[in-house]
Design an enzyme around this catalytic site. Structure first.
Site, PDB file in Angstrom:
ATOM      1  N   GLN A  71      71.913 -53.088 -52.100  1.00  0.00           N
ATOM      2  CA  GLN A  71      73.111 -53.043 -52.105  1.00  0.00           C
ATOM      3  C   GLN A  71      74.312 -51.662 -51.198  1.00  0.00           C
ATOM      4  O   GLN A  71      73.983 -52.301 -49.696  1.00  0.00           O
ATOM      5  CB  GLN A  71      72.322 -51.157 -52.555  1.00  0.00           C
ATOM      6  CG  GLN A  71      71.480 -51.462 -53.706  1.00  0.00           C
ATOM      7  CD  GLN A  71      71.220 -50.566 -55.162  1.00  0.00           C
ATOM      8  OE1 GLN A  71      69.902 -50.586 -54.470  1.00  0.00           O
ATOM      9  NE2 GLN A  71      71.526 -49.469 -55.377  1.00  0.00           N
ATOM     10  N   HIS A  72      75.140 -51.283 -51.192  1.00  0.00           N
ATOM     11  CA  HIS A  72      75.804 -50.072 -50.418  1.00  0.00           C
ATOM     12  C   HIS A  72      76.885 -51.592 -49.947  1.00  0.00           C
ATOM     13  O   HIS A  72      77.932 -50.554 -49.150  1.00  0.00           O
ATOM     14  CB  HIS A  72      75.317 -49.919 -49.657  1.00  0.00           C
ATOM     15  CG  HIS A  72      74.045 -49.682 -50.251  1.00  0.00           C
ATOM     16  ND1 HIS A  72      74.128 -47.976 -51.442  1.00  0.00           N
ATOM     17  CD2 HIS A  72      72.557 -49.162 -49.824  1.00  0.00           C
ATOM     18  CE1 HIS A  72      73.016 -48.039 -51.768  1.00  0.00           C
ATOM     19  NE2 HIS A  72      72.240 -47.956 -50.749  1.00  0.00           N
ATOM     20  N   ASP A 226      69.108 -54.288 -55.637  1.00  0.00           N
ATOM     21  CA  ASP A 226      68.158 -54.534 -55.769  1.00  0.00           C
ATOM     22  C   ASP A 226      66.552 -54.056 -56.008  1.00  0.00           C
ATOM     23  O   ASP A 226      65.814 -54.488 -56.905  1.00  0.00           O
ATOM     24  CB  ASP A 226      67.574 -55.168 -54.323  1.00  0.00           C
ATOM     25  CG  ASP A 226      67.920 -54.349 -52.741  1.00  0.00           C
ATOM     26  OD1 ASP A 226      68.670 -52.934 -53.778  1.00  0.00           O
ATOM     27  OD2 ASP A 226      68.292 -54.553 -51.980  1.00  0.00           O
TER      28      ASP A 226
END
Length: 427
Positions: A71-72, A226
């Protein structure tokens, strides 16, 4: 037999599983490594994905696929679909000052209400502000912002610099919820502009069960972040807490209600199946056990045996395992502390027990924070490398205060993506 494929493009590697859509049985699989570091050229992920797909026997006989991923991470594209600069990953902390600036400008309470998050260096919004402030020429070129799994899905569907249709970028609500500019009503364009300096194309958020197609006509799911992918792979339901013990630790719960925490301790992420996935992260998890194992000069089985030969409470010996600071609780400058040392308590067995209890205690703090926000927790699913320790498995129910199950080790993010692919294939 219909086959579907699931991908986990994590920080360290790319894993591909091809499974029977009806039974979930893994038919074949492949993997490839990613480069180390806190920023990466997305081309390396693409190369790894191609290698892992080839090792898994290709996708020619696959009817549907989906990608889960870290992520991110910030992937910025220009109008021609070219990557402008290496992607900043979730573990890149250079945007900590940008996070503080955004909180100062909008207020933590307001940001939590709008997005479910209080910005920290992990989140995409802070990385975009860092880009605006430190690389303005790059920021000015940004035509679209994607996350790692969004970009890989776009590329594997047949788009890219040779076919740069940015409107075909898609994502899912779980990954969108980790950006810092997405809320219950969709993207918050004001926050995006405050971060980047101008508006940009953002991936269309596919709802649970919604799909698109790739160039070969295969069905494609929206994918997942995830943790949300792992929840799908585990079959986690409301009332379940997933406790992941890797280098760092996470506790996330499946919730039927959106969770807002203005303190920022709990990140109010969305799940990939229409629920919510409030999450607490700790910095110190399995590396606590690794540090004490090395100090005692034993392997992991030896550490486990020592810990289980000591009584609960380790004779009063207590380890606060903040070896490199801590995120939950927010103690970035803390160090580890061993207390309760007496001639009787200071034994190898008690030190091993104190390490296990201390590590689990940090995760228990996260679970308690979720409870205080009204998240019901009835069962913990223990996953990750640290969960394979016999001592961790046997001590966890007492420390966490909840029944614990330990699923067999598996690639749960990739399996979650495959489960999503099977779902959208079946309609």
């Amino acid at each position: 037999m219909a086959l579907v494929a699931g991908v986990d493009s994590s920080t360290q590697s790319c894993k591909v599983v091809v499974v029977d859509a009806a039974t979930g049985r893994i038919e074949r699989q492949g993997r490839a490594s990613h480069p180390n570091g806190t920023e990466a050229d997305p081309a390396a992920w693409w190369d790894a994905l191609q290698t892992a797909i080839a090792e898994a026997g290709g996708l020619d006989d696959v009817a549907a696929w989906a990608i889960g991923g870290q992520q991110h991470g910030m992937v910025v594209l220009d109008e021609a679909g070219e990557v402008i600069r290496p992607a900043l990953l979730w573990n890149d902390t250079r945007s900590a000052g940008a996070a503080a600036d955004l909180i100062s400008e909008f207020g933590a309470d307001a940001l939590a209400a709008r997005t479910g998050l209080v910005p920290v260096a992990s989140f995409t919004i802070t990385k975009l502000r860092w880009l605006r402030d430190n690389e303005p020429a790059h920021a000015a070129r940004v035509a679209a912002v994607a996350l790692p799994h969004d970009w890989l899905t776009w590329r594997l569907r047949g788009f890219g610099p040779s076919n740069p249709d940015l409107s075909e970028l898609v994502t899912d609500r779980s990954d969108a919820s980790g950006t810092g500019y997405w809320g219950e009503n969709g993207y918050d364009r004001e926050l995006l502009v405050a971060a980047l300096g101008h508006d940009a194309v953002l991936p269309r958020v596919l709802e649970a069960g919604e799909s698109v197609r790739d160039a070969a006509g295969r069905t494609v799911g929206g994918g997942a972040g995830d943790n949300a992918g792992a929840a799908l792979g585990l079959g986690a339901q409301p009332g379940d807490a997933v406790v992941s013990i890797g280098t760092s630790g996470t506790v996330f719960a499946v919730s039927g209600e959106r969770v807002i925490d203005p303190s920022g301790t709990v990140a109010g992420f969305a799940s990939a199946d229409g629920h919510w996935l409030p999450l607490v992260a700790t910095i110190n998890a399995s590396r606590v056990l690794e540090a004490i194992r090395g100090l005692l000069g034993v392997d992991h089985a030896g550490l486990s045996a020592l810990a289980l030969s000591a009584d609960p409470g380790a004779g009063g010996l207590r380890l606060e395992p903040y070896f490199e600071g801590e995120r939950t609780p927010n103690l970035p400058d803390a160090t580890a502390t061993l207390s309760g040392m007496t001639l009787a308590s200071t034994t190898r067995e008690n030190l091993a027990r104190a390490a296990v209890e201390g590590m689990l205690g940090g995760l228990a703090y996260g679970m308690q924070t979720l409870r205080e926000l009204g998240v019901p927790l009835h069962r913990a699913l223990l996953i990750g490398g640290g969960a394979q320790s016999e001592a961790v498995q046997r001590i966890a129910p007492d420390v966490l205060g909840i029944p614990v199950e330990v699923p067999a080790p598996a690639e749960y993010v990739a399996l979650g993506a495959a489960r999503q692919a099977a779902g959208v294939l079946a309609g």
